[in-house]
Scaffold this active site. Structure first.
Site, short mmCIF file in Angstrom:
data_model
loop_
_atom_site.label_atom_id
_atom_site.label_comp_id
_atom_site.label_asym_id
_atom_site.label_seq_id
_atom_site.Cartn_x
_atom_site.Cartn_y
_atom_site.Cartn_z
N LYS B 123 -2.69 9.08 -2.01
CA LYS B 123 -1.47 8.26 -2.92
C LYS B 123 -1.02 9.11 -3.32
O LYS B 123 -1.38 10.61 -2.97
CB LYS B 123 -2.65 7.64 -4.19
CG LYS B 123 -1.54 6.52 -5.32
CD LYS B 123 -2.59 6.59 -6.32
CE LYS B 123 -1.65 5.62 -7.47
NZ LYS B 123 -2.41 5.79 -8.47
N SER B 198 -2.09 0.84 -10.14
CA SER B 198 -1.21 1.59 -9.39
C SER B 198 -0.99 1.48 -7.98
O SER B 198 -0.85 2.61 -7.43
CB SER B 198 -0.54 2.64 -10.09
OG SER B 198 -1.35 4.14 -10.23
N SER B 222 -6.51 2.04 -12.08
CA SER B 222 -5.00 1.16 -11.09
C SER B 222 -6.13 1.59 -9.33
O SER B 222 -5.63 1.70 -8.59
CB SER B 222 -4.85 2.75 -10.74
OG SER B 222 -3.38 2.66 -11.96
#
Lengths: 148, 545
Positions: B123, B198, B222
């Site tokens: 990420k 996210s 997330s």
């Protein structure tokens, strides 16, 4: 088998009566959502949600405090949304928490602080290389003194 | 085109019958797809078949496959699917070279690490020294961190190859990945839908088999919500299990780095690789990290009731109105399946559950307003042209941050204003105490708790974009777990009838602090014995390759 039968019988649960937003406890996702819908349709918040001493957000002042220059369009766009969320935060005012201690973080482990001894950072040059405006040995910024 | 792997829709509506469950022979993993050269038949221990990491290791060391071949097959699929999905913000140009170096090592008979040849997506709010790390924000466009995050460093030291940096909502603030400053990621099951967020890029990349596993971060769900939306396994560790050094801080009291994989075993192996105390993060635990491998034992016979005696609490407040019927059905099927495995499933109530959502958003926005003050345009990142310092701060931040980040900073600034602290931040912390206590009571009476990972399956891109409270309401299933700091595992358990081929639904299993081992054991057995579902999106199963 018994517990499965129970589960299946319980679903779906009967709808709960809609209560007014300033009520005490919310106990389920559905209540949360229904209260949210209540908010959306009836605009049932008033300044009273904040309690007597709390003022609603003053966006230009907040933006100045947070050092974010907002355009007039952004102020217009953000103000109702922020107010909506702050109103929603207000539901915690109605919960009796007088005998509850605050938790600073997840209470899973104590502190593991190392000794307070300065250590040189081995990648200093890479960190310096990321600075947008640098004149050895200073970080360069525009004038600091303002009109005030 | 979509015919080969349609989920058996009727199954998600009814509890499984014992007679329908047979020992499992084929794994969900792509190894069963013809588009991949990984040789599953070479792995002798049947219980480990589902782990791509172990399969890759075996294939490489037994010379069934070279690292170069392996990497090329993943890169080919990545190139084919990426124009539709947009999972990655940066792709490494160094992947093939690393594979060739690994092949040389294997040919020379040298030792290779436990993650050798494993392609990982990271990420983009987790720092890497050899690629940009933007956090999905214009304010860090082209920013290159001077170091690797501890989790990334530990993976690399064990032989993992970082494929690229995955898309996210700016600084992790969002539940759809539409909040990225750079691109919108699509869900591999239906490209008109969000992958969740996210960590949407990390979840979608694993779901589309663009990489083997990936790292995400989980502040309020997330990792878990996008795992559910994309039909992959997502593991949120206990707060403190994994060092946060190199993770861009959003809400420091809640943030954890988590793992995605196509099997429970893969997330457990990855977790083991990145866990442990780190002197750069004072909140990282000094506890020893257990070896999770014994949890991945062979248990493919339901009849043996391998989870006999395990107490499972199903959280009543998470299966009420406001939750999609398809999701409820999938979760009650999961509960039935656990019973068939020998668990005792009972209802448990967490009375303060719904207070967790506003408390979470107060804490997260307050901490973000403090944490994101570092992005001032002076030491790194985007710098606006200004002739006075305050204007430089204000304009750099105005130009660099997107609307959701600005709003959360402003809300947090309000909640932390002088005189308001007691009314908001402190109250939210008191609610956190209530939630910690109610979880503790529930976990004293049960070994694990279960709930949905989200109130619905993946929804359409744009559906909730302009309605912050509707978006926040979707986090109700996950935020409480962060407030209590507990570990949770989400794994696919069924489908709902939407989209071109059905949409996956995940079940969330919540454990006691630092007891990831129990979650991994239960999750692994659940996954091995769940029949009738293949969680491979049609675009991969049909070989969009």
């Amino acid at each position: 088998m018994g517990s499965r039968a129970l589960l299946l019988l319980k679903l779906p649960a009967p709808a709960r009566p809609l209560s007014s937003f300033n009520n005490r406890k919310l106990s389920s996702a559905s209540e949360l959502l229904s209260r949210y819908n209540c908010y959306r349709t009836r605009r049932c918040f008033t300044k009273a949600t904040y309690g007597s001493s709390l003022e609603p957000p003053n966006l230009p002042r907040l933006a100045e405090t947070a050092r974010i220059s907002l355009t007039p369009d952004e102020v217009e766009e953000f103000a109702p949304k922020i107010r909506q969320v702050i109103d929603w935060f207000g539901q915690l005012q109605a919960v009796d928490l007088s005998s509850v201690d605050p938790a600073i973080r997840a209470d899973t482990e104590g502190e593991n602080l190392r000794d307070d001894i300065p250590q040189p950072y081995e990648k200093r040059e890479a960190a310096v290389a990321a600075i947008p405006s640098y004149e050895e040995p200073y970080i360069k910024v525009p004038k600091v003194l303002n009109k005030e | 085109m979509l015919s080969t792997l349609q989920p058996p829709r009727s199954l998600s509506r009814f509890p499984f019958r014992l007679s329908s469950i047979k020992p499992r022979h084929i794994t969900f993993a792509v190894s069963s797809s013809s588009s991949l050269p990984v040789a599953t038949s070479a792995v002798t221990d049947q219980s480990l078949q589902s782990s791509q990491i172990l399969t890759i290791r075996h294939s490489l060391l037994s010379r069934h496959l070279t690292a170069t071949q392996l990497v090329e097959s993943y890169l080919t699929r990545l190139r084919l699917t990426e124009p539709q999905l947009k999972c990655f913000l940066h792709i490494s140009d160094n992947v093939l070279k690393q594979a060739q170096e690994l092949d040389d090592k294997i040919n020379k008979g040298e030792d290779v690490g436990p993650l050798a040849g494993v392609l990982v997506g990271v990420k983009d709010n987790i720092c890497t020294s050899d690629m940009p790390s933007t956090g999905g924000s214009r304010i860090l466009e082209n920013y290159r961190a001077p170091y690797d995050a501890t989790a990334v460093r530990r993976m690399k030291e064990k032989g993992a190859i970082v494929v690229g940096k995955t898309n996210l909502d700016e600084f992790g603030m969002g539940s759809t990945t539409e909040g990225s400053a750079f691109q919108v990621t699509s869900n591999p099951w239906d490209v008109s839908r969000v992958p969740g967020g996210s960590s949407g890029g990390s979840a979608a990349a694993v779901s589309a088999r663009q990489c083997v596993v990936s790292l995400g971060s989980d502040t309020g769900g997330s990792v878990r919500q996008p795992a559910s939306f994309c039909g992959v396994v997502g593991l949120k560790p206990t707060y403190g299990r994994v060092s946060r050094f190199g993770l861009m801080a959003y809400a420091s009291s809640l943030d954890v780095i988590g793992c995605f994989g196509t099997s429970v075993a893969d997330t457990g192996i990855l977790l083991h690789a990145i866990s442990g105390h780190d002197r750069y993060d004072a909140t990282s635990s000094i506890r020893e990290v257990p070896n999770f491998t014994p949890q991945f034992t062979s248990a493919n016979l339901v009849e043996s009731r391998p989870l006999k005696g395990l107490r499972v609490g199903i959280i009543r407040e998470t299966l009420d109105d406001g939750v999609d019927n398809g999701v409820k059905s999938a979760i009650s099927c999961a509960a039935s399946h656990l019973e068939e495995l020998g668990c005792t499933v009972t209802e448990v109530s967490l009375p303060s559950f719904s207070l967790g959502l506003p408390a979470y958003y107060i804490l997260a926005s307050s901490e973000s307003s403090s944490n994101l003050s570092r992005y001032d345009g002076v030491r790194y990142g985007k710098q606006a042209v200004a002739d006075e310092l305050n204007m430089l701060y204000g304009d750099s931040r105005a130009q660099g941050f997107g609307p959701e980040v600005k709003m959360r900073i402003l809300m947090g600034t309000y909640a932390l204003s002088a005189g308001y602290y007691d009314a908001y931040y402190k109250r939210a912390q008191q609610v956190r105490t209530l939630i910690q206590k109610s979880f503790k009571a529930a976990l004293d009476a049960n070994d694990i708790l279960i709930s949905p990972a989200a109130p619905s399956a993946a929804y359409k891109i744009g559906e909730k974009k302009n309605d912050p409270l509707a978006m926040y309401a979707g986090d109700i299933m996950t935020v409480n777990v962060n407030l209590a700091g507990l570990p949770a595992l989400v794994l696919p358990c069924g489908f709902v009838e939407e989209g071109p081929a059905g949409l996956p639904v995940g079940v969330q299993m919540i454990g006691a602090a630092f007891d990831e081992a129990t979650l991994l054991k239960v999750g692994h057995i659940f996954e091995q014995t769940l029949q009738g579902f293949k969680f491979v999106p049609p675009m991969v199963a049909d070989g969009a390759s």
